[in-house]
Design a protein around this motif. Structure first.
Motif, mmCIF file in Angstrom:
data_model
loop_
_atom_site.group_PDB
_atom_site.id
_atom_site.type_symbol
_atom_site.label_atom_id
_atom_site.label_comp_id
_atom_site.label_asym_id
_atom_site.label_seq_id
_atom_site.Cartn_x
_atom_site.Cartn_y
_atom_site.Cartn_z
ATOM 1 N N UNK A 247 0.830 -1.199 0.000
ATOM 2 C CA UNK A 247 0.000 0.000 0.000
ATOM 3 C C UNK A 247 0.867 1.252 0.000
ATOM 4 N N UNK A 248 1.956 1.242 0.761
ATOM 5 C CA UNK A 248 2.857 2.404 0.786
ATOM 6 C C UNK A 248 3.428 2.668 -0.603
ATOM 7 N N UNK A 249 3.812 1.625 -1.316
ATOM 8 C CA UNK A 249 4.314 1.780 -2.683
ATOM 9 C C UNK A 249 3.230 2.348 -3.594
ATOM 10 N N UNK A 250 1.994 1.903 -3.406
ATOM 11 C CA UNK A 250 0.879 2.397 -4.210
ATOM 12 C C UNK A 250 0.639 3.881 -3.952
ATOM 13 N N UNK B 148 2.898 6.117 -2.844
ATOM 14 C CA UNK B 148 4.026 6.855 -3.408
ATOM 15 C C UNK B 148 3.886 6.996 -4.918
ATOM 16 N N UNK B 149 3.399 5.932 -5.566
ATOM 17 C CA UNK B 149 3.246 5.938 -7.022
ATOM 18 C C UNK B 149 2.019 6.710 -7.479
ATOM 19 N N UNK B 150 1.152 7.105 -6.554
ATOM 20 C CA UNK B 150 -0.075 7.792 -6.921
ATOM 21 C C UNK B 150 -1.186 6.841 -7.328
ATOM 22 N N UNK B 151 -1.023 5.537 -7.021
ATOM 23 C CA UNK B 151 -2.033 4.541 -7.374
ATOM 24 C C UNK B 151 -3.106 4.387 -6.300
ATOM 25 N N UNK B 152 -2.886 4.964 -5.132
ATOM 26 C CA UNK B 152 -3.851 4.862 -4.036
ATOM 27 C C UNK B 152 -3.674 6.055 -3.115
ATOM 28 N N UNK B 153 -4.687 6.332 -2.341
ATOM 29 C CA UNK B 153 -4.619 7.384 -1.318
ATOM 30 C C UNK B 153 -4.097 6.790 -0.017
ATOM 31 N N UNK B 154 -3.486 7.629 0.797
ATOM 32 C CA UNK B 154 -2.965 7.145 2.075
ATOM 33 C C UNK B 154 -4.084 6.731 3.022
ATOM 34 N N UNK B 155 -5.314 7.245 2.788
ATOM 35 C CA UNK B 155 -6.448 6.902 3.655
ATOM 36 C C UNK B 155 -7.360 5.854 3.017
ATOM 37 N N UNK B 156 -6.836 5.082 2.079
ATOM 38 C CA UNK B 156 -7.638 4.093 1.339
ATOM 39 C C UNK B 156 -8.412 3.159 2.252
#
Length: 310
Positions: A135-138, A140-148
């Protein structure tokens, strides 16, 4: 939490403002799935039918918000599907589609040296930190929000449990920092964020057991998922995590060839009836079921089957 069989999962008791809405998850038809999510007085958030559903019907499917394969399994790094023998190890994806849709977070992950983090988690049998890493990689890559995953119910960690997570968090953050990923990209990655995400993953992660092949009926699918011993990784979903538990469930989650979850009806279900799944092995005796549910999910099961001593 303990890892249970695929006759499984999730209870939610967190109080949210009253709501009732439809999810636009993929189904066999373009119409919305025949369900609504609402808040109840007894068990908090729950999923209900909006029309009658016949036994063995596919209610809806769901893609994981985040997933990760088990170490040593020849599984697609994106969807957890089995890899063919001809698949190159340096490109662990089952298809060009999976490679492209995962390119962002995979490129981020490949920049860092994960030996220390992987060794630490592997030597302690920890699986959920790998989902946090993904999730952290996602993020950083803009593939997910930190609050997903913030909408999901968290586990309650004791101070002792939190202190044990300190080293794995430090190893995770150091791996990104040493890869020269800018501070602005990892500003979200605090110890509190790590603990909060892990708390949600702990009681919402499904163990993915692929049954594979083609099955003509739901019974065959259920039997195959138990007998296959084909656990390939873990995944966290949003909508499937809203389903409450029952030791005599009316619905069941299955995985055929990858991590895309299929919610199937185990019997005829009336309109307005709550949909429930079983979080553990339903064949266990009552006391064993109750103990597993209390230790793994923090509640005393009072379903009809348990109350009648079955």
């Amino acid at each position: 939490m303990a890892v249970f069989s695929s006759f499984s999962r999730r209870l939610f008791r967190k109080q949210f403002p009253l709501f009732s809405f439809y999810f636009s998850f993929s189904t066999v038809s373009p119409s919305p799935p025949p369900i609504r999510v609402a808040l109840t007085e007894s068990v908090g958030r729950a999923v209900f039918t909006t029309r009658p559903i016949a036994a063995a019907d596919l209610i809806h499917t769901a893609s994981p918000a985040v997933c990760h394969p088990y170490s040593g399994r020849a599984s697609c790094y994106s969807c957890l599907a089995a890899l063919s023998n001809s698949q190159p190890l340096r490109a662990p994806f089952c298809s060009q589609h999976c490679h492209q849709r995962s390119k962002g977070y995979y490129d981020v992950e490949m920049k860092a040296n994960w030996v220390a983090f992987d060794d630490y988690c592997g030597s302690r049998g920890l699986k959920y930190p790998f989902l946090v890493k993904r999730l952290a990689c996602m993020v950083i890559a803009g593939d997910a929000r930190s609050d997903t995953l913030d909408i999901l119910q968290p586990a309650n960690f004791t101070p002792e449990m939190v202190s044990k997570m300190e080293e794995e968090f430090v190893l995770l953050r150091n791996a990104f920092a040493e890869a020269l990923i800018g501070d602005d990209h990892i500003a979200f990655l605090t110890k509190q964020w790590y603990i909060n995400v892990l708390a949600r993953i702990r009681i919402n992660a499904f163990r993915i057991e692929l049954v594979g092949g083609l099955y003509e009926d739901l019974l065959s699918l259920a039997v195959a998922s138990v007998e296959a011993e084909a656990a390939v990784g873990n995944a966290v979903y949003i909508l499937p995590s809203f389903y409450n538990h029952d030791c005599d469930p009316n619905a069941h989650i299955i995985w055929i060839d990858n991590a895309h979850a299929k919610l199937k009806a185990l019997r005829d279900i009336d309109e307005g009836e709550e949909l429930r799944i079983c979080y553990i092995d339903a064949s266990l005796e009552r006391d064993a079921r109750r103990e597993l549910l209390f230790q793994g999910f923090g509640f005393q099961c009072n379903c009809s089957r348990c109350l009648h001593g079955d």
